[in-house]
Write an enzyme that holds these catalytic residues in place. Structure first.
Site, mmCIF file in Angstrom:
data_model
loop_
_atom_site.group_PDB
_atom_site.id
_atom_site.type_symbol
_atom_site.label_atom_id
_atom_site.label_comp_id
_atom_site.label_asym_id
_atom_site.label_seq_id
_atom_site.Cartn_x
_atom_site.Cartn_y
_atom_site.Cartn_z
ATOM 1 N N SER A 141 61.501 32.181 -37.156
ATOM 2 C CA SER A 141 62.226 31.261 -38.022
ATOM 3 C C SER A 141 62.470 31.917 -39.364
ATOM 4 O O SER A 141 61.636 32.685 -39.859
ATOM 5 C CB SER A 141 61.417 29.967 -38.230
ATOM 6 O OG SER A 141 61.998 29.170 -39.246
ATOM 7 N N TYR A 154 54.235 25.661 -41.493
ATOM 8 C CA TYR A 154 55.191 26.164 -40.513
ATOM 9 C C TYR A 154 55.603 27.590 -40.844
ATOM 10 O O TYR A 154 55.561 28.481 -39.990
ATOM 11 C CB TYR A 154 56.410 25.248 -40.478
ATOM 12 C CG TYR A 154 57.536 25.739 -39.600
ATOM 13 C CD1 TYR A 154 57.395 25.786 -38.225
ATOM 14 C CD2 TYR A 154 58.751 26.152 -40.148
ATOM 15 C CE1 TYR A 154 58.428 26.234 -37.416
ATOM 16 C CE2 TYR A 154 59.783 26.596 -39.353
ATOM 17 C CZ TYR A 154 59.622 26.637 -37.985
ATOM 18 O OH TYR A 154 60.647 27.086 -37.192
ATOM 19 N N LYS A 158 54.928 31.098 -38.641
ATOM 20 C CA LYS A 158 56.010 31.947 -38.153
ATOM 21 C C LYS A 158 55.926 33.355 -38.741
ATOM 22 O O LYS A 158 56.293 34.336 -38.082
ATOM 23 C CB LYS A 158 57.360 31.309 -38.478
ATOM 24 C CG LYS A 158 57.673 30.081 -37.620
ATOM 25 C CD LYS A 158 57.747 30.427 -36.140
ATOM 26 C CE LYS A 158 58.263 29.276 -35.293
ATOM 27 N NZ LYS A 158 58.369 29.639 -33.866
#
Length: 250
Positions: A141, A154, A158
């Site tokens: 991402s 998050y 990633k």
């Protein structure tokens, strides 16, 4: 979409295959002749996808597993069997501020986005090494390298996946195993639309082309990295965000 037979005789495992990018990847790989093992949490959705892809001529089967559970993740690897192509597409994304992210949410991000790929590679890469062939692709991402005021857990998970990509490319590269990541910007999936609701169209303003990514666009890149056309690509993080904006337009 690719419709050749470049992957005939190969077996692929795609995590998170019942929706979004994972579903588009699974369809692409099946259309290129691979036998595809589909993973997801929901057995009903998985079996529906098996029927859908089988109707298109795909050789597919489904295994349900909970990637937040380490033992269930290892069971998935064992039931999948010998795998030539591993696509780690399953992901958790909760864009909350740090004070609103509790330890369970933090652990959930790292369990699915980093630990599950780690365990699957640990279980499946030795077989690839014995066969001197394998391709591992992680769906990353842009959050790993584009900080935002929300979603720190998050983004960190990633970023960990990107670093694992480089480690694994070094660890397994001499044995004929390639490991790469595609790093998409915002992509229109069921999950992102559900999360953003009426604000979903704001994703169109996140890149210079003025159009949010579609799952099929990321899937084409994943399929390229998984297949023989990318034989000289190893340890790469391929940015696919439509062109970065220095700041969102007003």
């Amino acid at each position: 979409m690719s419709n050749d037979t470049a992957l005939r005789g190969r077996t692929a495992l795609v995590t998170g295959a019942t929706s979004g990018i994972g579903k588009a990847v699974a369809r692409n790989l099946a259309r290129q002749g691979a036998e595809v093992v589909l993973h997801g949490r929901d057995r009903d959705r998985g079996e529906a996808l098996v029927k859908e892809l089988a109707a298109e001529g795909g050789d597919v089967r489904f295994i349900a597993a909970d990637l937040t559970d380490a033992e269930d993740t290892l069971r998935l690897a064992a039931e999948a069997g010998e795998i030539d192509i591993l696509v780690n597409s399953a992901g958790v994304y909760e864009f909350a501020p740090t004070p609103a992210t509790d330890s369970d949410a933090f652990d959930r991000h790292f369990a699915v986005n980093a630990r599950a790929p780690f365990l699957l590679v640990g279980a499946l890469a030795p077989g690839m090494v014995r066969r001197e062939y394998g391709s591992i692709v992680l769906v990353g991402s842009s959050a790993a390298h584009r900080p935002a005021p929300v979603g720190s857990a998050y983004g960190a998970s990633k970023a960990a996946a990107e670093l694992l990509t480089r480690h694994w490319a070094t660890e397994f590269g001499a044995s004929g195993i390639r490991v790469n990541t595609v790093s998409p910007g915002p992509v229109r999936t069921e999950g992102t639309v559900a999360m953003l609701g009426d604000n979903a169209e704001v994703m169109n303003r996140t890149n210079v082309r003025g159009k949010v990514g579609e799952p099929e666009e990321s899937a084409e890149i994943v399929s390229f990295l998984a297949g023989p056309a990318s034989s000289y690509v190893n340890g790469a993080v391929l940015i696919a965000d439509g062109g970065e904006l220095s700041a969102l337009p007003a």
